[in-house]
Design a protein around this motif. Structure first.
Motif, PDB file in Angstrom:
ATOM      1  N   ASP A  83      28.197  46.080  21.770  1.00 22.00           N
ATOM      2  CA  ASP A  83      28.090  44.661  22.107  1.00 22.00           C
ATOM      3  C   ASP A  83      29.323  43.880  21.678  1.00 22.00           C
ATOM      4  OD1 ASP A  83      25.717  45.296  23.174  1.00 22.00           O
ATOM      5  OD2 ASP A  83      24.506  43.928  21.976  1.00 22.00           O
TER       6      ASP A  83
ATOM      7  N   VAL B 140      25.075  38.555  23.726  1.00 21.43           N
ATOM      8  CA  VAL B 140      24.758  39.954  23.507  1.00 21.43           C
ATOM      9  C   VAL B 140      23.461  40.119  22.725  1.00 21.43           C
ATOM     10  CG1 VAL B 140      27.122  40.783  23.702  1.00 21.43           C
ATOM     11  CG2 VAL B 140      26.257  40.059  21.467  1.00 21.43           C
ATOM     12  N   LYS B 141      22.811  41.274  22.922  1.00 23.22           N
ATOM     13  CA  LYS B 141      21.521  41.529  22.296  1.00 23.22           C
ATOM     14  C   LYS B 141      21.681  41.877  20.816  1.00 23.22           C
ATOM     15  CE  LYS B 141      17.348  44.199  23.097  1.00 23.22           C
ATOM     16  NZ  LYS B 141      16.941  45.524  23.557  1.00 23.22           N
TER      17      LYS B 141
ATOM     18  N   SER C 287      23.715  41.056  18.326  1.00 22.66           N
ATOM     19  CA  SER C 287      24.691  40.162  17.727  1.00 22.66           C
ATOM     20  C   SER C 287      24.656  40.292  16.209  1.00 22.66           C
ATOM     21  CB  SER C 287      24.347  38.740  18.163  1.00 22.66           C
ATOM     22  OG  SER C 287      24.806  37.807  17.220  1.00 22.66           O
TER      23      SER C 287
END
Ligand code: HEC
Ligand code: HEC
Ligand code: HEC
Length: 144
Positions: free
Chosen positions: A54, A66-67, A69
């Motif tokens: 990410d 982003v997932k 983070s």
């Protein structure tokens, strides 16, 4: 070699047993918020890959939604110190350090990234203290 053995123990979840007994192995601090749909075991094994992936998306492609983070990790996984404020990575109580210290893993992420929640969110937990000189003046007046 020790690192590999420890990593394998994490993977097989063997460390969870002594961790629960509270004597051997790292005691992983509890988090807030919704747990990962992938499960704890998956996160233990893959968290570094997810974040590096990410980060590349953010840094190279400019995608900031982003997932995985790092900013989000330190928010849900904040650990409070004696002053009831989230500790930074300089404290051995810090979520990321609990396992890393144990497994002798060193990361450089926090040379650039904040290791605790941003002031804006932690400020909500901090009560506003009135100025002590104001209190002294008030008391003086009240007792006169
Ligand atoms: C929305 C809140 C939230 C975010 C964001 C979050 N986590 Fe978690 N995480 C949890 C919860 C809840 C659990 C379940 C275990 C618990 O209760 O502590 C968990 C579990 C884990 C575990 C397994 C812990 C164990 O006891 O085995 C790891 C490792 C982990 N998270 C790493 C990360 C990393 C790395 C990030 C950032 C990429 C991250 N988490 C982001 C809430 C979060
Ligand atoms: C459940 C224990 C645990 C927690 C909690 C944890 N890690 Fe890890 N992490 C490990 C282990 C074990 C390794 C080493 C894996 C290996 O060597 O294969 C590792 C490796 C890493 C690596 C790769 C380092 C390298 O040199 O290859 C990064 C990056 C990383 N972790 C980031 C984080 C961050 C950021 C947090 C906190 C948000 C965190 N980790 C929390 C167990 C954990
Ligand atoms: C030299 C400074 C530097 C270091 C060291 C660094 N990063 Fe970053 N990272 C950045 C910058 C700059 C961005 C882009 C931030 C932005 O534009 O929003 C970023 C973005 C990210 C993002 C996506 C944005 C977010 O909300 O988290 C992740 C994930 C991330 N980095 C993970 C890591 C991890 C994991 C490490 C350690 C292995 C690391 N970074 C080390 C500078 C750094």
């Amino acid at each position: 070699m020790r690192r590999l053995v420890v990593a394998l123990l994490f993977v097989t979840g063997l460390l969870a047993l002594p961790a629960m007994a509270g004597d051997l192995g790292p005691v992983i601090p509890k988090a807030t918020g919704v747990a990962h749909i992938e499960g704890n075991l998956f996160m233990r094994i893959n968290h570094m890959k997810l974040m590096v992936h990410d980060r590349d998306m953010t840094v190279h492609e400019g995608d900031r939604q982003v997932k995985y983070s790092l900013k989000a990790c330190v928010e849900c996984h904040a650990v409070n110190g004696h002053d009831a404020q989230p500790v930074a990575v300089t404290s051995e109580k810090h979520f990321c350090r609990v396992c890393h210290d144990y497994a002798a893993v060193k990361i450089d992420c926090f040379e650039c990234h904040n290791s605790k929640p941003q002031i804006s969110s932690s400020a909500l937990l901090k009560p506003e203290m009135p100025d002590s000189t104001e209190i002294a003046a008030y008391l003086k007046e009240a007792t006169q």
